[in-house]
Write an enzyme that holds these catalytic residues in place. Structure first.
Site, short mmCIF file in Angstrom:
data_model
loop_
_atom_site.label_atom_id
_atom_site.label_comp_id
_atom_site.label_asym_id
_atom_site.label_seq_id
_atom_site.Cartn_x
_atom_site.Cartn_y
_atom_site.Cartn_z
N LYS A 199 50.93 35.12 49.13
CA LYS A 199 50.15 34.14 48.33
C LYS A 199 50.89 33.77 47.04
O LYS A 199 50.91 32.61 46.66
CB LYS A 199 48.77 34.70 47.96
CG LYS A 199 47.85 34.96 49.12
CD LYS A 199 46.45 35.31 48.65
CE LYS A 199 46.37 36.60 47.86
NZ LYS A 199 46.73 37.82 48.62
N ARG A 245 37.89 37.39 44.79
CA ARG A 245 38.24 38.46 45.73
C ARG A 245 37.00 39.15 46.26
O ARG A 245 37.12 40.05 47.09
CB ARG A 245 39.08 39.49 44.99
CG ARG A 245 40.54 39.56 45.43
CD ARG A 245 41.16 40.66 44.62
NE ARG A 245 42.43 41.10 45.06
CZ ARG A 245 43.59 40.70 44.54
NH1 ARG A 245 43.63 39.76 43.63
NH2 ARG A 245 44.71 41.26 44.94
N ARG A 273 58.74 44.90 48.75
CA ARG A 273 58.71 43.83 47.74
C ARG A 273 59.26 44.31 46.40
O ARG A 273 58.96 45.41 45.95
CB ARG A 273 57.25 43.37 47.56
CG ARG A 273 57.09 42.29 46.52
CD ARG A 273 55.84 41.52 46.67
NE ARG A 273 54.63 42.30 46.38
CZ ARG A 273 53.40 41.78 46.44
NH1 ARG A 273 53.23 40.54 46.81
NH2 ARG A 273 52.36 42.53 46.17
N ARG A 287 56.27 46.98 41.97
CA ARG A 287 54.96 47.03 41.32
C ARG A 287 54.29 48.36 41.65
O ARG A 287 54.35 48.83 42.77
CB ARG A 287 54.07 45.88 41.85
CG ARG A 287 54.35 44.57 41.18
CD ARG A 287 53.71 43.42 41.90
NE ARG A 287 52.35 43.68 42.37
CZ ARG A 287 51.55 42.72 42.87
NH1 ARG A 287 51.96 41.48 42.94
NH2 ARG A 287 50.34 43.02 43.29
N ARG A 333 44.55 49.20 48.74
CA ARG A 333 44.42 47.74 48.58
C ARG A 333 44.02 47.07 49.90
O ARG A 333 43.22 46.13 49.90
CB ARG A 333 45.74 47.15 48.08
CG ARG A 333 46.02 47.49 46.64
CD ARG A 333 47.43 47.16 46.28
NE ARG A 333 47.68 45.73 46.24
CZ ARG A 333 48.89 45.18 46.31
NH1 ARG A 333 49.95 45.94 46.46
NH2 ARG A 333 49.03 43.88 46.24
P1 AMP Z 1 47.37 40.68 42.84
O1 AMP Z 1 48.59 40.42 42.05
O2 AMP Z 1 46.54 39.46 43.06
O3 AMP Z 1 47.67 41.41 44.12
O4 AMP Z 1 46.45 41.65 41.97
C1 AMP Z 1 46.92 42.94 41.57
C2 AMP Z 1 45.73 43.84 41.28
O5 AMP Z 1 44.97 43.28 40.20
C3 AMP Z 1 44.73 44.01 42.41
O6 AMP Z 1 45.15 45.01 43.33
C4 AMP Z 1 43.48 44.40 41.63
O7 AMP Z 1 43.57 45.75 41.18
C5 AMP Z 1 43.57 43.52 40.40
N1 AMP Z 1 42.92 42.21 40.63
C6 AMP Z 1 43.53 40.99 40.59
N2 AMP Z 1 42.64 40.01 40.80
C7 AMP Z 1 41.44 40.62 41.02
C8 AMP Z 1 40.15 40.13 41.32
N3 AMP Z 1 39.90 38.82 41.47
N4 AMP Z 1 39.15 41.04 41.48
C9 AMP Z 1 39.38 42.36 41.33
N5 AMP Z 1 40.59 42.88 41.06
C10 AMP Z 1 41.62 42.03 40.89
#
Ligand code: AMP
Length: 266
Positions: A44, A123, A162, A195, A206
């Site tokens: 994404k 989410r 990654r 990360r 996750r």
């Molecule tokens: P991402 O980069 O979108 O994979 O987000 C990394 C981490 O941030 C996720 O694994 C969650 O811990 C947190 N996170 C990001 N966006 C959300 C969201 N909309 N709701 C809850 N947690 C989030």
């Protein structure tokens, strides 16, 4: 479809509403407002970057806001942000109240006339419903929700390999998209890192969180006629071209006043 280079540094999104973006996207008569859905590791972030470049919209990633707060040296995170970062490092979802407060605070980004690509938000069903109500109140139309799909076995390989640039956030993969020099970003020379939430113990947390909380959004958006399903296998460029085709088809259908099917599959 437009092809507007986007040099916006997203300051208002990453740092909060008191920060000013370096340059605002060009105002458009019909800005694109998109949500990207799909399990972690589906690509994404990469697609959001390509799409925002092509559409001249802004890349609004909630994960990037949390990561920016973590690396901010001159300012201690607020208690809510500190709690959010704890959830994040375990690979768990941050509670809805914290995420929603953060997004609401950045409402000017949702109003931006350049449009946006929401990546990683919503989410959960609660977040999706809050967003729906807010956009309704603001009279802002969501154009489409792009749902990226790949076979489950590919996800873990993608996530564990990654690597992200600490500086410009460019994404590489140790085997499928390696940098020219190991550990160094091709684009800006920044250090590549893994990360914290891409470590094996966080990956399974996750994926479970995705199945439990985020997968139900597919139905939520399908019944609202917004879902566009795109197969995310192949190179990032191939996936990007599929996405553009799907979005183009959708816009043309809307322009002709056709009934858009509840789901388009590409
Ligand atoms: P991402 O980069 O979108 O994979 O987000 C990394 C981490 O941030 C996720 O694994 C969650 O811990 C947190 N996170 C990001 N966006 C959300 C969201 N909309 N709701 C809850 N947690 C989030």
């Amino acid at each position: 479809m437009t092809n507007a280079a986007n040099h916006n540094d997203r300051a208002a999104w990453l740092q909060g509403p008191s920060a000013k973006c370096s340059s605002l996207p060009q105002a458009k008569a019909e800005p694109w407002r998109l949500v990207l859905l799909g399990p972690p590791g589906v690509g994404k972030g990469t697609q959001a970057a390509l799409l925002t470049q092509q559409l001249g919209a802004c890349h609004l990633s909630t994960g990037d806001v949390f990561r920016a707060a973590r690396t901010q040296r001159d300012k201690a995170p607020s208690p809510a942000m500190a709690a959010a970062l704890e959830y994040m490092s375990r690979g768990e979802l941050v509670p809805d109240e914290i995420v929603w407060a953060m997004v609401r605070e950045r409402i000017t980004c949702l109003r931006c006339n350049g449009g946006y690509v929401l990546d990683g938000f919503p989410r959960t069903l609660a977040q999706a419903d809050s967003l729906r109500k807010l956009l309704e109140t603001e009279r802002l139309r969501l154009d489409a929700v792009v749902n990226y799909v790949v076979p489950a076995e590919e996800i873990i390989a993608r996530l564990s390999g990654r690597r992200t640039c600490i500086n410009c956030k460019a994404i590489f993969h140790v085997s499928s998209q390696p940098s020219k020099i190991v550990g160094v970003c091709d684009k800006c020379g920044g250090r590549l890192y893994q990360r914290e939430d891409d470590h094996p113990q966080s990956i399974s947390v996750r994926l479970q969180a995705y199945e439990r909380s985020t997968a139900p959004l597919i139905e939520f958006y399908k019944i609202r006629g917004l879902l566009v399903t795109v197969t995310a296998t192949g190179s990032p460029q191939e996936v990007f071209q599929r996405t553009l085709m799907a979005l183009d088809g959708r816009r043309k259908g809307q322009a002709k006043g056709q009934n858009i099917p509840a789901a388009i599959n590409v």
